[in-house]
Structure formats: structure tokens, C-alpha cells
Design an enzyme around this catalytic site. Structure first.
Site, mmCIF file in Angstrom:
data_model
loop_
_atom_site.group_PDB
_atom_site.id
_atom_site.type_symbol
_atom_site.label_atom_id
_atom_site.label_comp_id
_atom_site.label_asym_id
_atom_site.label_seq_id
_atom_site.Cartn_x
_atom_site.Cartn_y
_atom_site.Cartn_z
ATOM 1 N N ASN A 58 -17.820 4.548 -4.689
ATOM 2 C CA ASN A 58 -16.427 4.334 -4.566
ATOM 3 C C ASN A 58 -15.723 5.553 -3.996
ATOM 4 O OD1 ASN A 58 -15.122 5.731 -6.578
ATOM 5 N ND2 ASN A 58 -16.305 4.749 -7.958
ATOM 6 N N ARG A 59 -14.475 5.300 -3.568
ATOM 7 C CA ARG A 59 -13.813 6.514 -2.640
ATOM 8 C C ARG A 59 -13.281 7.690 -3.775
ATOM 9 N NH1 ARG A 59 -9.692 3.562 0.783
ATOM 10 N NH2 ARG A 59 -9.176 5.513 1.254
#
Ligand code: CTP
Length: 414
Positions: free
Chosen positions: A212-213
Site C-alpha cells: 500500500n502507499r
């Protein structure tokens, strides 16, 4: 916010175009209750009028070492300071500090000061990267000086790169952290704070993962500020390029299950657990032992649920309500309602709700805008601020809860 009430800050300004930002920093410090003594180098006086700083701080701006000789100005100023910050710090001033020169009021005062020192370099990229400057910075770091920045961005004359002075709010947060670290009586002093940070990676095969970011910046800032306040900090970090903050013990993990195990390893002696990590909710049911090949066709990846670390901690916690549990929620809409529901569902004490829909807050940026929700209904809005500043506000709330728990249990658990 009066978080610097009673703190005396020596604000050194050296001669760079960024000197004008020192006026903004002075205003933030004064607004937070600090007493600010500005000292300008000759170069700084060409960029910024002493009258501006005098007006903001309400104090006489000392001009040079011959000003107030009978009062031993440099020794008096140096001794009185609780925190000193040089903002901006030019290459020349960094060199003078590294070599212990005492050729003007700023350098003599800093030689007489024994308090924590923060320097915020500002110069052209070439000057910053020059081995002489880098060596000077290393000397200063080795002496325990906090080197904050430089930031990357546009520089004077149309250039760009590392060399910008950090923004005033970041410098303010550093002053606050330094001031708190010297006050060893704060509610976080001596506590064990466990912070999880970053985005977990869930293996698909030996080279691919679901991720994920999350950059880890918020969690790293929390670890740094907690350590600055005298806490013993364990930072459980999913893969991140960020450097380990000073005085923090770092445990590197990769997947949600690794993080789960690492948290449980230190749980018994934790006073606070802050779950700033973006934990993957799902992982591939099994990771392929060798790299998936295109020729074998498009793989169907079956997912299974990961343990919800925070919810599990909330459910397992005993009746003494320790450790204090802080969760984060990344929400894109109905921020407060979703946040309150999540706070209850996870059994946490505090939930920091992050509005990730806005472009200036959330993932991969230096700033955050959050709402801090507490179990008893309290709500604190933190407007757009650096992650260090947001961390300070979150830890203020945690500190209050620790103090209340102590009062409830009839003494400090130390
Ligand atoms: N969290 C956790 N373990 C998980 C998932 C989340 O400990 N497996 C923690 C996060 O570290 C964070 C909080 O729970 O402090 C909320 O994370 P978030 O992703 O916002 O919530 P989810 O529970 O995953 O809910 P949803 O994705 O449905 O909004």
C-alpha cells in the site's frame, strides 16, 4: 497552544535569503509561549531588519558582541537558553560552529550555551553537498547537535534541489521536542512507547507483493517525538527508506503477521501502543515458492484475512486499560462518523482520523490534517501541519491519558 510557556529560546539567524522566515518562526515560538532572544549575524541583518524581530519578540535584538559588554551578554544569553536554534544556518555559520569559532555574538553565545542546539541549514545544493560542509555537519551531529533539513525545493536564482531551510512549523516542532526532552518530568518520560509504522507487504511470490502507499512518515515522526520526550521507544517498521530516529530501537518487519508477532513480543512491557502502520487486511493464501511465470497463465490469487492487530489488542486488554491504545484510520468520506465507529470497533482509547482524500494530507506527503478522537467523546482538530507537529499533538493527548490513568490507579507505574 502554550506548549513552550516558560521556555527560553535563543534564536540565531545567519545571513541567507531564508532569514525572512526567521520572523515567522519567532512568531510561532512567541505564540506558543516561549521567550525568544534573537541574535543576528552581520549577514542576517542585511536580509532581515532587527526591528522586525524586536517587534515580534518584544526583546532587544543584540547587535554584536560589543553590545552590552558590562552584562556579559554572550555568557548571559547562552546560560539562560533552554533551547538554541540557528534558523537559517548558512554554510559559513555551520563551519564556524563546527570549529568552535567565536568571532561574533552568535558564535560566542553558542559556545557559552550548554542547552540542546538545533541547526537548520540553508544554502545552494553545491554548497550543502561540498565535502567541507558535510564534514562540518558530521562534526556537529557527533556533538549531539540536531541538524534539521535542508528541505528539497526551489532555491534562490531559479535553482532547485536540497538546500531550502525547513518550514517554520517544522523548526517549531523541533524546538518543542528539544524543550520537552530537557524537561524529564513530562508524562511520557520513562514510558515504553511502541509505535508501528509503514505499509506491510504480503508476498505473492519471491519477487512480488501486495502493498500500500503508506510511507511510514507519520509513525517515524511519532517515534522521534516520543523519544524526544524521554520515552523508551520501540519502532516496529514495515519496509521503509526512512532513517531510524535518534534514540529509538527499531525492529524491521515485512508482513502483517511479522508485525503481529513483533508487537506481541514487546506488549508485556508497553505503556502505549500506537498503530500508525497501514496493515494489509488480506494476504495471498499461500506465497508461491518460485516466481510466477507469464507462460503459466494469469494467476488467480486467493486472499485470506490477516489478524487485526489493533482490534485484538483492544479485545485482550485487561480491566486496567493499559497499555494506552492509539489507532489510525485512513478515511475518504464521513470522516468523523467512520472514525467514531472504528474507535469503538477496535476498542482503542484514541483514534487519529486522517482525511486521505485531500492532496496535501495523508500518504507520501510531509503534512497531515487530522482529527484526534477519544473514547470519552473528546475531539481535537489538528489543522494542516507537519507530521512532527501532528505527532506532538497526538502525544499530548496520550500524555494526558497516562496522567489520568496514574491518578486513577493511585500512582505512577513509571
Ligand atoms: N490495523 C491493524 N491490523 C490490521 C488492520 C488495521 O492493527 N490488520 C490498525 C491500523 O494500524 C490502524 C487501524 O487498525 O491503526 C485502522 O486501520 P484502517 O486500515 O483504517 O482500518 P481497517 O480496520 O482496515 O478498516 P477498513 O479498511 O475497512 O476501513
Amino acid at each position: 497552544m502554550d506548549d513552550l510557556r516558560g521556555v527560553r529560546v535563543l534564536l540565531g539567524v545567519s545571513g541567507g535569503i531564508a532569514a525572512y522566515k526567521a520572523a515567522l518562526l519567532a512568531r510561532l515560538l512567541v505564540g506558543a509561549g516561549a521567550e525568544v532572544d534573537p541574535v543576528l549575524t552581520a549577514g542576517a541583518r542585511r536580509f532581515l531588519g532587527a526591528a522586525t524581530l524586536e517587534g515580534i519578540t518584544g526583546r532587544h535584538v543584540r547587535e554584536d558582541v560589543w553590545d552590552g559588554i558590562a552584562q556579559d551578554t554572550h555568557v548571559a544569553l547562552g546560560r539562560a537558553a533552554d533551547v538554541a536554534i540557528v534558523y537559517p544556518a548558512t554554510a559559513h555559520t555551520l563551519a564556524r560552529l563546527a570549529h568552535g569559532l567565536a568571532d561574533d555574538l552568535l558564535t560566542t553565545t553558542l559556545l557559552a550555551a550548554t542547552c540542546p542546539l538545533i541547526v537548520c541549514p540553508a544554502m545552494h545544493t553545491e554548497m550543502w553537498e561540498h565535502p567541507a560542509t558535510q564534514a562540518n555537519v558530521e562534526v556537529l551531529r557527533g556533538r549531539g547537535v540536531t541538524v534539521l533539513g535542508p528541505a528539497v525545493g526551489p532555491l534562490m536564482g531559479g535553482d532547485a534541489g536540497p538546500g531550502r531551510v525547513v518550514e517554520p512549523d517544522e523548526a517549531h516542532a523541533a524546538v518543542r521536542a528539544a524543550a520537552t526532552s530537557t524537561r524529564s518530568d513530562g508524562p511520557l518520560a520513562g514510558r515504553h512507547v511502541v509505535v508501528t509504522a509503514g505499509g506491510t507487504r504480503e508476498a505473492i511470490d519471491p519477487v512480488r507483493f501486495l502493498g500500500n502507499r503508506s510511507s511510514g512518515r507519520m509513525g517515524f515522526a511519532l517515534a522521534a517525538v516520543a523519544a524526544g520526550r524521554g520515552a523508551r521507544v520501540t519502532l516496529i517498521a514495515a519496509p521503509s527508506e526512512l532513517p531510524t530516529p535518534e534514540g529509538v530501537r527499531r525492529v524491521d518487519v515485512v508482513s502483517a503477521r511479522d508485525m503481529h508477532a513483533a508487537v506481541h513480543e514487546v506488549l508485556d512491557e508497553a505503556d502505549v501502543v500506537v498503530k500508525a502502520a497501514a496493515v494489509a487486511d488480506f494476504r495471498p493464501a499461500s506465497a508461491a515458492a518460485s516466481k510466477l511465470k507469464k507462460a503459466d497463465g494469469t494467476p488467480a490469487i486467493e486472499l485470506v484475512a490477516n489478524p487485526d492487530i489493533l482490534a485484538e489488542l483492544g479485545a485482550q486488554r485487561g480491566s486496567d486499560d493499559t497499555p494506552v491504545l492509539v489507532g489510525f484510520a485512513a478515511e475518504t468520506d464521513d470522516v468523523e462518523a467512520n472514525g467514531r465507529a472504528k474507535l469503538a470497533a477496535k476498542g482503542a482509547d484514541v483514534l487519529v482520523v486522517n482525511d486521505v482524500a485531500s492532496s496535501d494530507a495523508g500518504f507520501e506527503v510531509e503534512t497531515n490534517r487530522v482529527v484526534i478522537l477519544e473514547r470519552d467523546g473528546a475531539r481535537t482538530d489538528v489543522p494542516l501541519a507537519s507530521k512532527a507537529d501532528v505527532a506532538a499533538r497526538i502525544l499530548d493527548v496520550v500524555g494526558h491519558r497516562l496522567t489520568a490513568l496514574d491518578a486513577h490507579h493511585g500512582g505512577s507505574s513509571g
